[in-house]
Write a protein that holds these residues in place. Sequence first.
Motif, short mmCIF file in Angstrom:
data_model
loop_
_atom_site.label_atom_id
_atom_site.label_comp_id
_atom_site.label_asym_id
_atom_site.label_seq_id
_atom_site.Cartn_x
_atom_site.Cartn_y
_atom_site.Cartn_z
N ASN A 64 0.87 -1.17 0.00
CA ASN A 64 0.00 0.00 0.00
C ASN A 64 0.91 1.22 0.00
OD1 ASN A 64 -2.32 -1.63 0.24
ND2 ASN A 64 -2.00 -1.76 2.44
N LEU A 65 0.98 1.90 -1.12
CA LEU A 65 1.96 2.95 -1.33
C LEU A 65 1.32 4.33 -1.19
CD1 LEU A 65 4.91 3.39 -2.16
CD2 LEU A 65 4.17 3.34 -4.53
N ALA A 66 1.81 5.12 -0.19
CA ALA A 66 1.34 6.49 0.00
C ALA A 66 2.09 7.37 -0.99
CB ALA A 66 1.59 6.95 1.43
N VAL A 72 -3.49 6.79 -1.76
CA VAL A 72 -2.81 5.52 -1.52
C VAL A 72 -3.07 4.61 -2.71
CG1 VAL A 72 -2.66 3.49 -0.02
CG2 VAL A 72 -3.04 5.74 0.98
N LYS A 73 -2.02 3.95 -3.18
CA LYS A 73 -2.14 3.08 -4.35
C LYS A 73 -1.55 1.72 -4.01
CE LYS A 73 -0.74 2.76 -9.18
NZ LYS A 73 0.08 3.34 -10.23
N LYS A 74 -2.22 0.67 -4.48
CA LYS A 74 -1.71 -0.68 -4.30
C LYS A 74 -0.72 -0.97 -5.43
CE LYS A 74 -3.50 -5.26 -3.28
NZ LYS A 74 -4.73 -6.04 -3.11
N LEU A 119 0.15 -6.42 6.95
CA LEU A 119 0.11 -5.68 5.69
C LEU A 119 1.39 -4.86 5.57
CD1 LEU A 119 -0.95 -2.38 6.27
CD2 LEU A 119 -2.70 -3.83 7.25
N VAL A 120 1.65 -4.39 4.34
CA VAL A 120 2.84 -3.59 4.11
C VAL A 120 2.41 -2.20 3.64
CG1 VAL A 120 4.99 -3.38 2.81
CG2 VAL A 120 4.19 -5.63 3.48
N ASN A 121 2.67 -1.20 4.47
CA ASN A 121 2.44 0.20 4.11
C ASN A 121 3.79 0.82 3.83
OD1 ASN A 121 -0.32 -0.01 4.55
ND2 ASN A 121 -0.13 0.56 6.70
N ALA A 122 3.87 1.67 2.83
CA ALA A 122 5.14 2.31 2.48
C ALA A 122 4.91 3.71 1.97
CB ALA A 122 5.86 1.47 1.43
N VAL A 123 5.98 4.52 2.03
CA VAL A 123 5.94 5.87 1.50
C VAL A 123 6.92 5.96 0.34
CG1 VAL A 123 5.15 7.01 3.59
CG2 VAL A 123 7.58 6.70 3.22
N LEU A 124 6.55 6.69 -0.68
CA LEU A 124 7.39 6.87 -1.85
C LEU A 124 8.60 7.71 -1.49
CD1 LEU A 124 7.01 5.82 -4.71
CD2 LEU A 124 6.03 8.01 -5.33
N THR A 125 9.78 7.29 -1.95
CA THR A 125 11.00 8.07 -1.73
C THR A 125 11.46 8.65 -3.05
OG1 THR A 125 12.38 6.11 -2.01
CG2 THR A 125 11.75 6.67 0.23
N LYS A 126 12.28 9.65 -2.97
CA LYS A 126 12.76 10.31 -4.20
C LYS A 126 13.73 9.43 -4.96
CE LYS A 126 10.73 14.19 -3.03
NZ LYS A 126 9.67 13.84 -2.24
#
Length: 126
Positions: A64-66, A72-74, A119-126
């Motif tokens: 689950n990508l913030a 949020v996008k899977k 579950l796996v939640n994550a944040v986008l990095t540059k």
Amino acid sequence: MKRSVENLATSKITGGRRVPSRTRRKYEIDRFPNEAVLGQQITVTRSVRGGNVKTGLKTIDHVNLALGDGKVKKSKIVKVLENATNNDYQRRGVVSKGAILETEDGKCRVVSRPGQHGLVNAVLTK
């Protein structure tokens, strides 16, 4: 009288048996670590204190990508790039909190605890 090494902890110098002052408690139990790796999603459920239940991941294939703008996008996980928790985790591709993942949408950092949250939640990095 000489005592053997294995009897030092369980017997007294007089030869009598040494009894522990207290036994192990239920809240002191330990478990094997639940290490999530890449693959078709498999979860395990285990009971914990207070009649509660924890869901952990054995294998996972999406995150689950913030994206940063409140959305949020899977997204599908391609591979584990690095894991600062443990060098062995990095070699084996274990997904844990703080791991850097390569997804279809770019690199991201895991912010949840997959072995405990399920579950796996994550944040986008540059």
